[in-house]
Design a protein around this motif. Structure first.
Motif, short mmCIF file in Angstrom:
data_model
loop_
_atom_site.label_atom_id
_atom_site.label_comp_id
_atom_site.label_asym_id
_atom_site.label_seq_id
_atom_site.Cartn_x
_atom_site.Cartn_y
_atom_site.Cartn_z
N TYR A 144 -0.15 3.98 -10.75
CA TYR A 144 -0.42 2.57 -10.41
C TYR A 144 -1.44 1.97 -11.37
O TYR A 144 -1.23 0.88 -11.91
CB TYR A 144 -0.92 2.46 -8.96
CG TYR A 144 -1.45 1.09 -8.65
CD1 TYR A 144 -0.60 -0.01 -8.53
CD2 TYR A 144 -2.82 0.87 -8.51
CE1 TYR A 144 -1.10 -1.28 -8.27
CE2 TYR A 144 -3.32 -0.40 -8.27
CZ TYR A 144 -2.46 -1.46 -8.15
OH TYR A 144 -2.94 -2.72 -7.91
N ALA A 163 -1.92 7.07 -7.48
CA ALA A 163 -2.99 6.20 -7.98
C ALA A 163 -3.00 6.13 -9.51
O ALA A 163 -3.18 5.07 -10.10
CB ALA A 163 -4.34 6.68 -7.46
N GLU A 166 0.84 -1.20 0.00
CA GLU A 166 0.00 0.00 0.00
C GLU A 166 0.87 1.25 0.00
O GLU A 166 0.58 2.23 -0.68
CB GLU A 166 -0.93 0.01 1.22
CG GLU A 166 -2.06 -1.01 1.15
CD GLU A 166 -3.01 -0.78 -0.01
OE1 GLU A 166 -3.17 0.39 -0.45
OE2 GLU A 166 -3.58 -1.77 -0.51
N GLY A 167 1.96 1.22 0.77
CA GLY A 167 2.87 2.36 0.82
C GLY A 167 3.52 2.63 -0.52
O GLY A 167 3.68 3.79 -0.93
N GLU A 188 0.92 4.13 -2.84
CA GLU A 188 0.69 5.53 -2.47
C GLU A 188 1.84 6.41 -2.96
O GLU A 188 1.62 7.52 -3.46
CB GLU A 188 0.57 5.63 -0.94
CG GLU A 188 0.17 7.00 -0.44
CD GLU A 188 0.02 7.03 1.07
OE1 GLU A 188 0.27 8.10 1.65
OE2 GLU A 188 -0.33 6.00 1.66
#
Length: 201
Positions: free
Chosen positions: A193, A190, A182-183, A186
């Motif tokens: 990603y 977004a 998740e890090g 982030e």
């Protein structure tokens, strides 16, 4: 100037994962043999597994001189977690009629590096092999899996332990792994990603 690093989880102090690392016991003993090229990997999930499991040991190297002793702890039966033509599908010890707990030996590295560990340490290649059921899906969303069912070392260990010890949940071991992913998502943003790792269907 390099950032201060946590000596335990080896992450930058600002992104220390230690609060998320559990301390689980297991009947199964886990021996992780890590290729040196993995030590500085951003995820290093073998280290997370060794930190989260009381009955686990992580060794780094290409040739392990004391392997005979390491593979023969009293009261355990050693199994190598690695696919192969002669690998047996992993199952609970009770279901397989085996009463001794398992010493689960897990090579950590790319497939090429893991095979090299087996080649350089013939005692490893001689161990009975076990493999995981097909169909597992990795939570590692930042990397294209090399094939179906390809898992990180930590994910493979969690799945193996939950097969060997079905009465215990080892899912808490995955908490620092998920936080790490998740890090990274982030940090990249977004939009980036989704562009690089989003669903292409």
């Amino acid at each position: 100037m390099s950032r201060a690093q946590c000596p335990r989880c080896m992450r930058p102090q600002s992104h220390c994962l230690c609060e998320l690392i559990t301390h689980l016991d297991s009947r199964t003993r886990v021996l992780l043999l890590q290729h040196p090229s993995e030590v500085n990997h951003a995820l290093n999930t073998a280290r997370l597994a060794a930190l989260g499991l009381i009955n686990a040991e992580l060794l780094v190297g290409e040739v392990f001189e004391d392997l005979d002793r390491l593979l023969s702890p009293p009261g355990y039966q050693a199994r190598l977690l690695f696919p192969g033509a002669d690998a047996q599908l992993l199952q609970a010890s009770a279901a397989s009629g085996e009463n001794l707990p398992v010493l689960l030996v897990v090579p950590d590295g790319t497939w090429r590096k893991a095979r090299k560990l087996l080649h350089l340490n013939p005692l490893l290649a001689q161990l009975p092999r076990v493999t995981l059921p097909e169909g597992a899906v990795s939570r590692y969303r930042l990397r294209k899996a090399p094939g179906p069912g390809a898992l990180s070392t930590l994910e493979a260990i969690v799945q193996a332990l939950e097969i060997l010890e079905p009465a215990t949940s080892f899912a808490p071991l995955l908490r620092p792994f998920e936080a790490l992913i998740e890090g990274q998502i982030e940090a990249m943003g977004a939009e980036t990603y989704l562009k690089n790792h989003g669903d292409k269907s």
